[in-house]
Design an enzyme around this catalytic site. Structure first.
Site, PDB file in Angstrom:
ATOM      1  N   LYS A 123      62.139 -83.333  55.747  1.00 26.87           N
ATOM      2  CA  LYS A 123      62.122 -82.191  56.668  1.00 26.87           C
ATOM      3  C   LYS A 123      61.633 -80.923  55.966  1.00 26.87           C
ATOM      4  O   LYS A 123      60.782 -80.195  56.484  1.00 26.87           O
ATOM      5  CB  LYS A 123      63.521 -81.952  57.254  1.00 26.87           C
ATOM      6  CG  LYS A 123      63.531 -80.930  58.378  1.00 26.87           C
ATOM      7  CD  LYS A 123      64.818 -80.161  58.460  1.00 26.87           C
ATOM      8  CE  LYS A 123      64.834 -78.982  57.512  1.00 26.87           C
ATOM      9  NZ  LYS A 123      65.994 -78.105  57.646  1.00 26.87           N
ATOM     10  N   ASP A 141      64.872 -81.167  62.463  1.00 26.71           N
ATOM     11  CA  ASP A 141      66.188 -80.705  62.039  1.00 26.71           C
ATOM     12  C   ASP A 141      67.202 -81.086  63.124  1.00 26.71           C
ATOM     13  O   ASP A 141      66.889 -81.851  64.042  1.00 26.71           O
ATOM     14  CB  ASP A 141      66.177 -79.194  61.783  1.00 26.71           C
ATOM     15  CG  ASP A 141      65.939 -78.396  63.065  1.00 26.71           C
ATOM     16  OD1 ASP A 141      65.688 -79.011  64.129  1.00 26.71           O
ATOM     17  OD2 ASP A 141      66.017 -77.160  63.013  1.00 26.71           O
TER      18      ASP A 141
END
Length: 210
Positions: A123, A141
């Site tokens: 991420k 997220d």
């Protein structure tokens, strides 16, 4: 799970783009290195909390060399208000050293290289690639993981499956800014508790209402 059609996907992103043509990261940064550090610090912490800490920090350490010179003991007082600060301090000093040793103090532009840095997962790498290098990546997220399947943008229940689904389904013209729009929608409108459905500009298209 019901997914939005291609036509509905285009409509959703067209509305978000009209409302916010140039979405940007809410993390404060001054260069690629400081964005990388800010994203590493932001794990399980609000952007607002990170910005409060990094404002003073980046005035004294905005390069890998300056950060390494601070060391963990010098860094901790700046980030003590952030969750998991000891582990994050270790990672930030570690990634600063590796950037100097292996990448000529330059933040690399590939996911594979970014993920060799301490504290940098998929991420975080995707955020840097998208924000700094303008690559059409999809950093998933907690907001994207929760909101994307809920409203019908994507299918999946893990960050990677949702990421893959979003990349396949989002029309290419919207991809560069797509993760910002979905993130902001999840953060301010489609909140986990008490979503603001009456204020939502895509309420009529949302598959959660079915």
């Amino acid at each position: 799970m019901t997914l939005l059609s291609e036509k509905e996907m285009i409509e959703v992103f067209t509305r978000w783009r009209s409302q916010n043509p140039n979405p940007a990261s809410e993390l404060d940064y001054v260069n690629a290195f400081t964005l990388l550090v800010a994203v590493v610090l932001s794990a399980q912490t609000t952007d607002k909390g990170v910005n409060k800490a990094t404002g003073p920090l980046f005035k004294v350490a905005d390069t890998p060399e300056k950060m390494l010179a601070l060391g963990e003991e010098g860094l901790i007082p700046y980030i003590k208000t952030i969750g998991l600060y000891k582990n994050k301090a270790k990672n930030v000093i570690g990634l600063s050293k590796k950037l100097i040793d292996d990448f000529n103090s330059t933040v690399p532009a590939t996911r594979e290289e970014l993920m060799t840095l301490p504290g940098v997962g998929r991420k975080t790498a995707n955020v840097v690639l998208n924000v700094i290098f303008h690559q059409p990546t999809m950093p998933v997220d907690t907001h994207l993981l929760r909101v994307s399947p809920k409203i019908g943008l994507a299918e999946g229940d893990t960050p990677e499956t949702v990421e893959k689904s979003l990349l396949q389904r989002i029309p290419p013209q919207f991809l560069p800014n797509a993760h910002h729009w979905i993130l902001l929608h999840g953060r301010y409108t489609c909140t986990a508790r008490n979503p603001k459905c009456d204020e939502c500009i895509i309420h009529d298209l949302c598959k959660h209402n079915l």
